[in-house]
Scaffold this active site. Structure first.
Site, mmCIF file in Angstrom:
data_model
loop_
_atom_site.group_PDB
_atom_site.id
_atom_site.type_symbol
_atom_site.label_atom_id
_atom_site.label_comp_id
_atom_site.label_asym_id
_atom_site.label_seq_id
_atom_site.Cartn_x
_atom_site.Cartn_y
_atom_site.Cartn_z
ATOM 1 N N HIS C 74 0.845 -1.196 0.000
ATOM 2 C CA HIS C 74 0.000 0.000 0.000
ATOM 3 C C HIS C 74 0.881 1.246 0.000
ATOM 4 O O HIS C 74 0.686 2.155 -0.816
ATOM 5 C CB HIS C 74 -0.924 -0.005 1.231
ATOM 6 N N ASP C 103 6.067 21.953 -26.373
ATOM 7 C CA ASP C 103 6.032 20.581 -25.836
ATOM 8 C C ASP C 103 7.098 20.513 -24.765
ATOM 9 O O ASP C 103 7.745 21.510 -24.460
ATOM 10 C CB ASP C 103 6.329 19.558 -26.959
ATOM 11 N N TRP C 139 7.087 0.085 3.946
ATOM 12 C CA TRP C 139 7.558 0.835 2.767
ATOM 13 C C TRP C 139 8.915 1.463 3.043
ATOM 14 O O TRP C 139 9.596 1.884 2.125
ATOM 15 C CB TRP C 139 6.539 1.883 2.335
ATOM 16 N N SER C 167 12.713 6.237 -13.983
ATOM 17 C CA SER C 167 11.599 6.981 -14.576
ATOM 18 C C SER C 167 11.488 8.369 -13.955
ATOM 19 O O SER C 167 11.354 9.370 -14.668
ATOM 20 C CB SER C 167 10.313 6.186 -14.392
ATOM 21 N N SER C 168 11.554 8.450 -12.621
ATOM 22 C CA SER C 168 11.433 9.752 -11.955
ATOM 23 C C SER C 168 12.574 10.677 -12.339
ATOM 24 O O SER C 168 12.366 11.868 -12.560
ATOM 25 C CB SER C 168 11.479 9.600 -10.441
ATOM 26 N N HIS C 251 13.311 11.917 3.454
ATOM 27 C CA HIS C 251 12.694 13.159 3.866
ATOM 28 C C HIS C 251 12.486 14.128 2.713
ATOM 29 O O HIS C 251 11.383 14.635 2.532
ATOM 30 C CB HIS C 251 13.357 13.816 5.075
ATOM 31 N N GLU C 253 12.000 13.209 -0.139
ATOM 32 C CA GLU C 253 10.926 12.543 -0.871
ATOM 33 C C GLU C 253 9.543 13.021 -0.411
ATOM 34 O O GLU C 253 8.650 13.234 -1.228
ATOM 35 C CB GLU C 253 11.039 11.019 -0.706
ATOM 36 N N TYR C 255 8.807 15.869 0.663
ATOM 37 C CA TYR C 255 8.584 17.198 0.091
ATOM 38 C C TYR C 255 8.352 17.121 -1.407
ATOM 39 O O TYR C 255 7.637 17.947 -1.971
ATOM 40 C CB TYR C 255 9.730 18.146 0.447
ATOM 41 N N SER C 266 -1.646 27.144 -4.973
ATOM 42 C CA SER C 266 -1.345 28.550 -5.253
ATOM 43 C C SER C 266 -1.901 28.997 -6.602
ATOM 44 O O SER C 266 -1.948 30.193 -6.884
ATOM 45 C CB SER C 266 0.162 28.783 -5.235
ATOM 46 N N HIS C 300 15.162 13.022 12.040
ATOM 47 C CA HIS C 300 14.011 13.110 12.947
ATOM 48 C C HIS C 300 13.091 11.905 12.803
ATOM 49 O O HIS C 300 12.184 11.723 13.595
ATOM 50 C CB HIS C 300 13.256 14.436 12.785
ATOM 51 N N HIS C 301 13.333 11.083 11.788
ATOM 52 C CA HIS C 301 12.601 9.816 11.682
ATOM 53 C C HIS C 301 13.250 8.746 12.554
ATOM 54 O O HIS C 301 12.779 7.624 12.606
ATOM 55 C CB HIS C 301 12.583 9.332 10.233
ATOM 56 N N THR C 326 6.789 26.866 5.989
ATOM 57 C CA THR C 326 5.506 26.220 5.721
ATOM 58 C C THR C 326 4.369 27.098 6.225
ATOM 59 O O THR C 326 3.335 27.239 5.557
ATOM 60 C CB THR C 326 5.450 24.838 6.395
ATOM 61 N N LYS C 329 3.550 29.907 3.891
ATOM 62 C CA LYS C 329 2.694 29.505 2.772
ATOM 63 C C LYS C 329 1.221 29.517 3.172
ATOM 64 O O LYS C 329 0.372 30.066 2.471
ATOM 65 C CB LYS C 329 3.081 28.110 2.289
ATOM 66 N N ARG C 448 2.046 1.249 15.171
ATOM 67 C CA ARG C 448 1.626 1.088 13.774
ATOM 68 C C ARG C 448 2.023 -0.295 13.270
ATOM 69 O O ARG C 448 2.775 -1.013 13.907
ATOM 70 C CB ARG C 448 2.239 2.182 12.904
#
Lengths: 374, 175, 528
Positions: C74, C103, C139, C167-168, C251, C253, C255, C266, C300-301, C326, C329, C448
């Site tokens: 998932h 293009d 994950w 690909s990315s 991290h 990622e 963002y 926006s 921080h993870h 943040t 924004k 979790r």
């Protein structure tokens, strides 16, 4: 269409609502029973209320705009698009709020890292899927397994109040003493967590981590493994019994006596029936998670024992794999985990249960002689 | 016009891929400096402390012997702890025995706790990160000689030295 | 490659080959979006299996080993298969139209980077049918659970991750080259729409961190098959190193998954407020500083792995600092709405929900940043609630908002506003029912990634599951709205929203197969 949806939602609500018992809804972090856990709790509440205050301000402005600056209410759009003063303000004010949060957080953290002058040192080792506790200054070590019966998990029996939060052998610590935990793991990464102490530390194979607590109240405190560690990650709870120091000393000596008696029991002759009975118990606690209660295993990671070569043919090979484990697989070396009687009993059980009727009886004395060698 | 930019971006990509690998040794250096994870200097040091022996302080060093999952060897610390002055030499004796019927190779990994103390811990003789090949039934006593830097912060009064034996027989055979 | 123009004044090819061989940014954008919608449903079904198991205590529907495969797949499918490709799809469609380019800069590379994805995810999903099952280590695939203790399918997982990563990266290179080299002559950087800005920054993040992920999974591969020991303590490696490498990627990622969303919001908020975006330059600076700070907060993870005290403090302070840009924004969006002339079409509803719910997710993020408190939050449902609040009403809602916003431009028809609003309200109620109670069970102590839980968590979990089903089935409405809109409806005008500004609205609806073959002129305004 709409009526149908409303009707089904209604039906749904009246079906499930009675099952919700409002009484025991826990909605917040526990305050816990240590200085550290209380300061963590107050830190948590402090930040929470700051967030709520900010949210109220921001969302009120937004709600005000949504209500009063609607086009349908005749609002004409202003065309401003910047204001240096206000932009500076809402950059600088948050920084001060953050500093106000960081100060108490730093103090609490420094306190948590202060492991000096401990009274009792306990090594906590994570295994897939149980905990081992070793009291370093005493010659005392034991495993702590989930005690919830399989029937409750598979919904064949009514669940206990402490469903999944009960163990066969809880960790016992004295109150009012600084207890230092040394955490490591035997296989993958686990994490030892008792919310009431605000202690959560990862147990990492090959490395050692530290945490400490000083419990003030007598009680039973429950926690769980917090790091995904494989199949039964959800089934390796932690139970800590905090008792007065005198009771703790009594418990230590009693516990030692019990372990000595169990080891002495290997010297006597055990009957097949006794071994089978003991073996089933040991099997359910230590082996059934992987090999399953019916001995059929879960292919391919956890092979079946029922009708298997290992459990029906060469006895020595069977004993060897139980005692020494199998490298590169999840099969652990049980010589270090169980006493001679339990080992003999479980091997006997595996060789005679589920139609593996080999009739073999493994004598505890024989296993004892193998262990002595160790 | 595009070519130059594509080249730059691809180089950046390749650079970051290599940077990922460069993080491995960088991390080790970082660990050694900060004592992260209780990692200690792998090189046996002959360090002399200019401060000499600090006789005003005593530090307790505990010894822990662990075996990782399928390591069937018997492995224990002969002396559970030692109390010593910073700067003086201490010794720990570990006992190891191959209880199986076959020759095996083990490797011991050392870790020190609290991690802040790791960089003050110096071994002059050690068996960590060395392969130990033991024949069936062979036993051995292994000594570790170490000292603690007198610069160690005041608040550290107790340290734990942990050895974990891993079975690397198959890993060696595969190579 | 810039010379494909004069000869190609025809429309698209007919039949299947159009889609396989296309180099048209609009076709490729559509394929990305459809692919990500498909993945969204696959990942979503897995979430429903998870929620089904968690309705009540006890094991009812699946066994723990399959449950772990579900949580893992998932997460992977939603992150790498749904959210990221959806943003790339939106970029493909909109970036050339927003900057006045004919293009993407590298059209054939564009085709290639899309067509890698179906193969990558077919391979990833096929692991569900392999001996030993799909990846089951979460994950975040922490070693050694994902190396020494992994099912055999881990090798396929690694290869799929490599492909998705390639690909990315190719997509990111394409976007950077397009934005930097192909803007209309009058479009300076500070006149770019914010969606383009946020995507440019995101693309740089992708180039910086996807290769690190590729390196990390390569190390796993050599650990598993070639006898190295990067992450195996027994061979002198360190499992904690894996976590550092993973989160050095991971991290930024997160963002990558939220910056384009900021861009979309926006665009939408000013349109439906009929008012220019408040603080355009500060939005650009805030986005850039979030991107830069994202490289300094990864640990921080890992507050509970036993970092040294100074490490904990550094990562705590750095993480708290991120809340400043943040916050800027969020304040800017609210200030844009303030004294506007608001209407509440579906895109605006999703955008407002984004601002409110993302802010809630931001608050829980700030709480998680406080290291001592994190010792209680870490690896509980509080974390699950937090990241779902920033990803579902954050990333996913922004994608839905963008879809409703630009759907008339893509199809030439207005979507069914009533159904769109139904979809919004069902999703909004469903997701809050699903994820809000998770805060409570998390604080009360539920870890979790567990398939079964003790009795005190039962009620909230049931509510979560019910909400999950509501949210899940509400997405069928989304598909209905899109399909109906593609088939027909009220004709859309070129500027189908009253307050819409920007080059994409200067072309007719539906946007012709080729747009801006000659660069357009820009209105003379300081900011877009």
């Amino acid at each position: 269409m709409l009526a149908k949806i409303v009707a089904s939602v209604f039906l749904f609500v009246i079906t499930f609502l009675p099952r919700l018992s409002l009484a025991d809804w826990a909605v917040n972090m526990t305050e816990g029973v240590t200085d550290v856990s209380r300061s963590v709790y107050s830190l948590h509440m402090q930040i929470f209320w700051i967030c709520v205050a900010i949210a109220v301000v921001v969302f009120s402005v937004m709600l005000w705009s949504i209500i009063h600056h609607r086009k349908s209410a005749g609002a004409k759009a202003a065309q401003f698009h910047e204001n240096t003063t206000i932009e500076l303000l809402w950059t600088i004010i948050p920084i001060f709020i953050l500093i106000a949060m960081a100060v108490p957080a730093t103090a609490t953290l420094i306190d948590m890292y202060d492991t000096k002058e401990s009274d009792i040192d306990i090594q906590v080792t994570g295994y897939q899927w149980k905990w081992q506790y070793q009291y370093l200054s005493e010659d005392l070590a034991f495993f702590s397994n989930l005690a919830t019966p399989k029937e409750q998990i598979s919904n064949l029996a009514v669940k206990n109040a402490n469903y999944l939060l009960e163990v066969d052998e809880p960790l016992v610590i004295p109150i009012g003493k600084k207890v230092r935990f040394l955490l490591t793991s035997n296989d993958v990464i686990h994490s030892w967590w008792v919310p009431a102490f605000a202690v959560k530390k990862d147990a990492i194979p090959g490395f050692i981590n530290e945490a400490w607590t000083q419990v003030e109240e007598v009680g039973i405190y429950r926690g769980q493994c917090a790091e995904l560690c494989g199949k039964d990650h959800g089934f390796m709870p932690i139970v800590v019994k905090a008792v007065p120091y005198e009771d703790y000393l009594v418990w230590v000596s009693d516990k030692k006596t019990i372990i000595a008696e169990q080891e002495a029991a290997a010297a006597r002759v055990w009957t097949m029936a006794e071994l089978m009975e003991q073996g089933e118990k040991v099997y359910q606690t230590n082996c059934a998670a992987c090999h399953q209660p019916n001995g059929e295993g879960i292919s391919p990671a956890f092979p079946a024992l029922k009708g298997s070569v290992i459990a029906t043919q060469d006895q020595q090979a069977h004993i060897d794999i139980v005692l020494n484990g199998k490298a590169g697989t999840a099969m652990q070396a049980y010589a270090a985990q169980l006493n001679a009687v339990d080992l003999a009993a479980v091997i006997t059980y595996e060789r005679n249960a589920w139609g593996n009727n080999t009739g073999d009886l493994i004598a505890p004395q024989y296993i004892q002689s193998l262990l002595k060698d160790k | 016009m595009h070519k130059k930019l594509i080249l730059q971006l691809s180089t950046a990509c390749l650079g970051m891929f290599l940077f990922g690998f460069a993080l491995v040794p960088l991390y080790d250096v970082f660990c050694e400096i900060t004592g992260l994870n209780g990692k200690v200097d792998l090189v046996e040091s002959k360090k002399k402390y200019h401060a000499g022996v600090d006789e005003t302080r005593l530090i307790k060093v505990q010894f822990i012997a662990n075996r990782n999952e399928n390591m069937p060897w018997k492995f224990s610390a002969q002396n559970k702890e030692v109390v010593l002055h910073p700067g003086a030499n201490g010794q720990a004796i570990f006992y190891v025995k191959n209880t199986t019927q076959r020759e095996m190779i083990g490797q011991a990994i050392v870790s020190v706790s609290p991690s802040a103390s790791a960089k003050y811990f110096h071994k002059t003789q050690c068996f960590c990160f060395e392969r130990q090949a033991l024949k069936a039934g062979q036993e051995e006593s292994i000594g570790v000689v170490f000292s603690i830097d007198p610069d160690i912060p005041e608040e550290i009064t107790k340290m734990t030295l942990s050895y974990t034996f891993f079975d690397i027989t198959d890993a060696i055979a595969e190579r | 490659m810039t010379s494909i123009s004069a000869t190609e004044h025809h429309g698209p090819e007919k039949g299947l080959m159009r889609w396989i061989l296309t180099t048209n940014h609009k076709d490729i954008g559509s394929m990305y979006l459809i692919f990500s919608l498909l993945m969204f449903f696959i990942g979503g079904s897995m979430a429903l299996i998870i929620r089904m198991e968690l309705v009540e205590p006890g094991l009812q529907v699946v066994q723990p080993e399959f449950f772990n495969q579900m949580t893992t797949m998932h997460g992977l499918i939603m992150v790498f298969g749904a959210v990221m490709p959806a943003f790339v799809g939106l970029a493909n469609w909109m970036v050339p139209m927003m900057i006045g380019a004919p293009d993407m800069a590298l059209p054939r590379l564009n085709n290639f980077s899309f067509w890698i994805l179906p193969f990558a995810f077919t391979m990833m999903l096929s692991s569900l049918f392999m001996d030993g099952g799909a990846p089951n280590f979460g994950w975040t695939f922490y070693a050694p659970l994902s190396t020494t203790y992994a099912p055999p399918s881990v090798t396929f997982f690694i290869f799929a991750m490599h492909m998705a990563g390639v690909s990315s990266i190719l997509g990111a290179i394409n976007i950077i080259v397009t934005v930097m080299n192909m803007r209309a002559p009058a479009m300076t950087y500070m006149k770019m729409p914010l969606f383009v800005w946020t995507w440019l920054i995101t693309a740089f993040l992708l180039i910086a961190v996807m290769p690190v992920l590729a390196g990390t999974v390569t190390m796993m591969l050599t650990d598993i098959h070639f006898g190295t020991s990067f992450f195996d303590a027994g061979g002198g490696g360190d499992p904690v190193l894996f976590q550092h490498l993973f989160w050095f990627f991971g991290h930024p990622e997160v963002y990558i998954m939220i910056l384009p969303a900021f861009g979309i919001i926006s665009q939408i908020v000013p349109t439906f407020s009929r008012k220019p975006l408040f603080g355009y330059p500060s939005m650009v600076y805030a986005t850039s500083s979030i991107a830069l700070l994202s490289f300094t907060v990864w640990a921080h993870h890992m507050f509970t792995v036993g970092l040294p005290l100074v490490g904990e403090l550094f990562f705590m302070y750095a993480t708290m600092l991120i809340s400043v840009p943040t916050g800027v924004k969020v304040f800017n969006w609210v200030a844009t709405m303030f004294r506007g002339s608001l209407t509440f079409e579906t895109p605006m509803l999703f955008a407002i929900a984004f601002i409110v719910l993302f802010t809630i997710g931001g608050f829980s993020g700030l709480m998680l940043a406080i290291s001592p408190a994190d010792f209680q939050y870490h690896d509980t449902y509080f974390v699950v609630a937090h990241f779902h609040y920033v990803l579902v009403p954050g990333a996913v809602f922004s994608i839905m908002a963008a879809t409703y916003y630009w759907l008339p431009k893509w199809t030439g028809y207005m979507y069914d506003e009533f159904l769109g609003k139904c979809h919004f309200w069902c999703s909004f109620i469903g997701l809050n029912l699903t994820f809000f109670p998770m805060h409570f069970v998390g604080l009360a102590g539920m870890p979790r990634r567990i398939p079964d839980y003790s009795l005190q968590f039962a009620d909230f979990n049931m509510i979560s599951s019910m909400g999950g089903f509501l949210f899940g089935f509400a997405q069928i409405l989304f598909v209905i709205v899109i399909v109906k809109c593609v088939q027909g409806g009220k004709k859309a005008k070129a500027v189908c929203w009253e307050g819409a500004k920007g080059l994409e609205w200067s072309v007719p609806s539906p946007a012709p197969y080729h747009t801006f073959e000659t660069p357009p002129n820009l209105p003379d305004e300081k900011y877009p």
